[in-house]
Design an enzyme around this catalytic site. Structure first.
Site, PDB file in Angstrom:
ATOM      1  CB  ILE A 176       4.928   5.125  -0.020  1.00 47.50           C
ATOM      2  CG1 ILE A 176       4.331   3.754  -0.351  1.00 47.50           C
ATOM      3  CG2 ILE A 176       5.335   5.194   1.443  1.00 47.50           C
ATOM      4  CD1 ILE A 176       5.327   2.605  -0.194  1.00 47.50           C
ATOM      5  N   GLY A 177       2.423   6.620  -2.207  1.00 50.81           N
ATOM      6  CA  GLY A 177       2.061   6.734  -3.611  1.00 50.81           C
ATOM      7  C   GLY A 177       1.247   5.574  -4.131  1.00 50.81           C
ATOM      8  N   GLY A 206       9.552   5.861  -2.330  1.00 55.38           N
ATOM      9  CA  GLY A 206      10.609   5.362  -1.458  1.00 55.38           C
ATOM     10  C   GLY A 206      11.201   4.083  -1.997  1.00 55.38           C
ATOM     11  CB  ILE A 216      -8.296  -6.584  -7.315  1.00 48.69           C
ATOM     12  CG1 ILE A 216      -7.394  -7.660  -7.932  1.00 48.69           C
ATOM     13  CG2 ILE A 216      -7.874  -5.196  -7.773  1.00 48.69           C
ATOM     14  CD1 ILE A 216      -5.942  -7.541  -7.554  1.00 48.69           C
ATOM     15  CE  LYS A 238      -2.511 -15.153  -2.488  1.00 45.73           C
ATOM     16  NZ  LYS A 238      -2.075 -16.112  -3.529  1.00 45.73           N
ATOM     17  CG  ASN A 241      -8.925   1.358  -6.581  1.00 43.39           C
ATOM     18  OD1 ASN A 241      -8.745   1.316  -7.790  1.00 43.39           O
ATOM     19  ND2 ASN A 241      -9.410   2.429  -5.979  1.00 43.39           N
ATOM     20  N   GLY A 261       2.362  -4.468  -4.698  1.00 42.42           N
ATOM     21  CA  GLY A 261       3.403  -3.469  -4.878  1.00 42.42           C
ATOM     22  C   GLY A 261       4.731  -4.006  -5.351  1.00 42.42           C
ATOM     23  CD  GLU A 262       8.080  -4.847  -2.381  1.00 41.94           C
ATOM     24  OE1 GLU A 262       8.981  -4.765  -3.227  1.00 41.94           O
ATOM     25  OE2 GLU A 262       8.111  -4.252  -1.291  1.00 41.94           O
TER      26      GLU A 262
END
Length: 761
Positions: A488-489, A261, A651, A723, A653, A726-727
């Protein structure tokens, strides 16, 4: 309490991996719904007009066609917004300014203004102006070409340079004010020994997830179920319920898997309500899947930005002033502003700053979130300017950034919840071999290729939104955990399984984590890197509460080996409750549950950011180093390697977190060198609305991507210390590549994408 973390921090294979690689994972359009009909959108071929008539007679006679909906026969929706011909709605109310809870949902839910066949006005080329419903997708698609439309066309506004800006009082960036002022910029610039002032532009870009937007709508009486490809099941439910004037509990949204997405599926668009309208009008379940061309316009994209950056510094490199302005385009439906100035306010210690947004309305589709919205475009401008300042000062780019390192948040004065940016610079530079770089442009070669090395800083806010979760211990000693978030993956099924397993002290394969339905506990949209901190904390809290409930059950049960023990003396480990001082005195969850007469033990918890969100500044940081090879004769650019280092908290994973950074870097390569949505300046038509002409990176475009995660303990950002990754992976990448291109060629390209014609000019 649990005695150790066995699952969190391990590169656990995706628990949904087998489903995906075998095709058993069902995406929205694959849900088995009996008697489903197929819908295809009719879209406008002009950018600004009033529809005078639509002849649907040929389409209605075509084989298999059940219904053709247009503005002239569509039912009126009681809750659908109805803006005027070119007038956007009032902006959303300003959101709270606290740094800890500002995901896109918290920053003020995006008030999408869909086009739902409620009027005859066309506001951009490609706007949905009708729906054909037929027995098959092919029949519906063919029938859309049989509809003829007569327009009263008007001249569209498509040139950003000549379009009038919104009045200042109508400029409302999400989560902030139009203008930010700190200190005295004029004095700071006057005091500067070195100045840099340039304009940087980024183009329109579009998301291209593998799975196009799609919805299956099923009415059962007055209750509606939507199987939807979305990043936000709750916002889709709420909006569709509002459009149809029905209670929210009458709308159920299901999204077990979403095939990408990147922001475009972060909120509702027209197609969800149009699918529901078509289903109600035909009395059949209806599946509506957008074509690839319809992914350009009706479901958003990254707007164009024109950014002016002015930097002043003293001879030592200390910044004396920053002025950063950004003008972006919006649509005539709504006032969306690309938040390209957010990172500039906090990234460097500078006493004098001015940041000002402006926006112009064009006859294009409404922009929306696109991976790291604002920070991705804003870091290109700021970090390119910082490189130019380093050159003017004859200073190493890393040294310039270190001299301006912000030890506290320059905007609020708050301490950072955690910050490891210095270590990110060190670790990435060492891995990259930065000390071997020669500073002069065109001074490094590899055969006939000019070699350039560039770097930039990465950053993204660490946000946390309210979230809820239910955790149950089943009679067989297995845990069942549910939260209404989205996959979303990114690996949400896996990471949440790990968090729950550790909180309960059991193996991950003893946890079943479920998501993706609005009748589950409510969670925020999967946008803005909020999922791990928000939903992850809710899962941790629910599983921890369940563990405590089970401990209470054991110590008050006369049949338990733990009967009479103090609750604080009991630990959970390897699926057992036992005394911390005597592991032999205890029992398994399964044994405990076997005495509960088949009942489950269940808890539901809700969580939100506490006062620490107002006491600390919460951001992730990183460093990006890129190498480019530029053919001296042709100007073609290759990126053989990128090295990154990021501090993103704990972290959960490493495997899925690395995938997030790698994906962001790949997109950053595309942003720097390839991606641009082209619009015909006469008609407003998207000219490259397919994957043949809209260029995205492929395997041959990507070299080695080496990712480093710096150990970072953040006790304030969330209970699990994460935190989100993804972005941030895309931020700084375009600037690092642009800086490397300048180092290789001596040509500074300030207008993305960097194409060979700009190198050879």
């Amino acid at each position: 309490m649990t005695t150790r973390d066995d699952a969190v921090g391990r590169p656990l294979e995706r628990v949904d991996g087998r489903l995906k690689v075998t095709g058993a994972a069902r995406y929205a359009a694959e849900m088995p719904v009996a008697g489903v009909a197929h819908a295809v959108l009719i879209t406008s071929t002009v950018a600004r007009a009033r529809i005078q008539a639509m002849d649907t007679s040929a389409a209605e006679r075509a084989p298999g066609v059940l219904k053709v909906l247009t503005p002239f026969n569509a039912p009126r929706l009681p809750g659908a917004p109805r803006p005027g011909p070119q007038e956007p709605p009032a902006p959303p109310a300003p959101a709270p300014t606290g740094t800890g809870a500002q995901g896109p949902a918290a920053r003020g839910a995006v008030m999408r203004v869909p086009t739902l066949l409620q009027d005859e006005h066309v506001r951009y080329n490609g706007q949905p102006i009708g729906v054909v419903v037929a027995e098959t997708f092919e029949q519906a698609l063919a029938a859309t070409h049989l509809v003829t439309v007569r327009y009263a066309a008007e001249r569209p506004v498509l040139d950003m340079a000549s379009a009038p800006k919104n009045p200042p009082e109508k400029v409302h960036p999400l989560g902030g004010e139009r203008a930010t002022h700190r200190g005295d910029v004029a004095r700071g610039l006057a005091d500067a020994v070195v100045h840099v002032e340039h304009t940087y532009t980024t183009p329109l870009e579009n998301h291209n997830p593998m799975e196009p937007h799609n919805t299956v709508a099923v009415w059962e009486g007055d209750a509606l179920t939507l199987y939807d490809s979305t990043q936000g099941i709750t916002s889709v439910r709420n909006t569709v319920a509002q459009h149809f004037g029905v209670p929210r509990e009458k709308v159920r949204v299901v999204s077990h898997f979403t095939g990408g997405g990147f922001g475009s599926k972060g909120g509702p668009w027209s197609h969800q309500s149009l699918a529901a309208m078509a289903a109600r009008e035909t009395g059949r379940p209806v599946k509506l899947v957008l074509t690839r061309r319809q992914m350009f316009g009706p479901v958003g994209g990254r707007p164009r930005t024109v950014q002016r950056v002015t930097l002043g510094a003293d001879r030592s490199g200390a910044l004396t002033a920053i002025r950063h302005t950004s003008t972006s385009n919006t649509s005539t439906l709504e006032d969306w502003i690309e938040p390209a100035l957010n990172q500039t306010k906090i990234l460097y210690a500078c006493p004098n700053l001015e940041a000002v947004y402006d926006v112009v309305r064009l006859n294009v589709g409404s922009p929306t979130f696109q991976r790291a919205p604002g920070e991705s475009t804003g870091t290109f401008a700021l970090e390119s300017a910082m490189d130019e300042l380093a050159i003017a000062l004859e200073m190493d780019p890393i040294e310039l950034r270190l001299r301006n390192h912000a030890d506290t948040d320059p905007e609020t004065g708050h301490p950072w919840s955690s910050k490891s940016l210095r270590e990110c610079y060190r670790a990435a530079a060492e891995r990259f071999g930065w000390s071997k770089r020669t500073a002069a442009p065109r001074s490094m070669r590899d055969g006939r290729a000019l070699v350039g090395w560039g770097m930039a800083t990465a950053t993204y806010p660490a946000r946390r939104n309210p979230a809820s979760c239910t955790a149950r211990m089943l009679p067989d000693g297995r845990a069942w955990v549910r939260a209404g978030t989205q996959e979303i993956g990114c690996g949400t099924y896996t990471s949440m399984t790990q968090v729950a397993a550790d909180a309960l002290g059991i193996a991950p394969d003893r946890v079943r984590f479920e998501l993706g339905e609005t009748d589950m506990p409510e969670n925020p949209a999967s946008t803005g890197s909020v999922t791990m901190a928000s939903t992850g904390t809710a899962v941790h809290d629910a599983a921890s509460a369940l563990r405590r409930r089970l401990v209470q059950l054991a110590v008050t049960d006369p049949a338990s080996p733990l009967s009479g023990a103090a609750e604080g003396d009991v630990v959970a480990r390897d699926g057992r409750l036992s005394l911390a001082s005597d592991a032999s005195r205890g029992e398994s969850y399964e044994a405990l549950m076997a005495r509960q007469s088949g009942r489950v033990v269940e808890v539901t918890t809700s969580t939100r950011a506490g006062p620490e969100a107002q006491q600390y500044a919460m951001h992730s940081f990183g460093a990006v180093f890129a190498e480019v090879h530029v053919d001296e004769d042709l100007g073609t650019i290759r990126v053989p390697r990128v090295v990154t280092a990021h501090g993103v908290g704990r972290i959960v994973n490493p495997q899925t977190a690395r995938s997030q950074i790698v994906g962001g870097v790949v997109w950053g390569v595309g942003m720097a060198l390839l991606e641009e949505t082209l619009v015909d300046p006469r008609t407003g038509r998207y000219l490259n609305a397919d994957l043949a002409e809209y260029h995205v990176p492929v395997n041959a475009d990507i070299g080695t991507i080496d990712t480093i995660f710096v150990d970072e303990n953040d006790p304030h950002v969330s209970a699990i210390g994460a935190k989100g990754a993804g972005e941030i992976g895309i931020t700084g990448v375009a600037a690092a590549i642009a800086n490397a291109v300048h180092h290789a060629t001596g040509v500074r390209v300030r207008d993305l994408p960097i194409t060979l014609d700009k190198i050879r000019r």
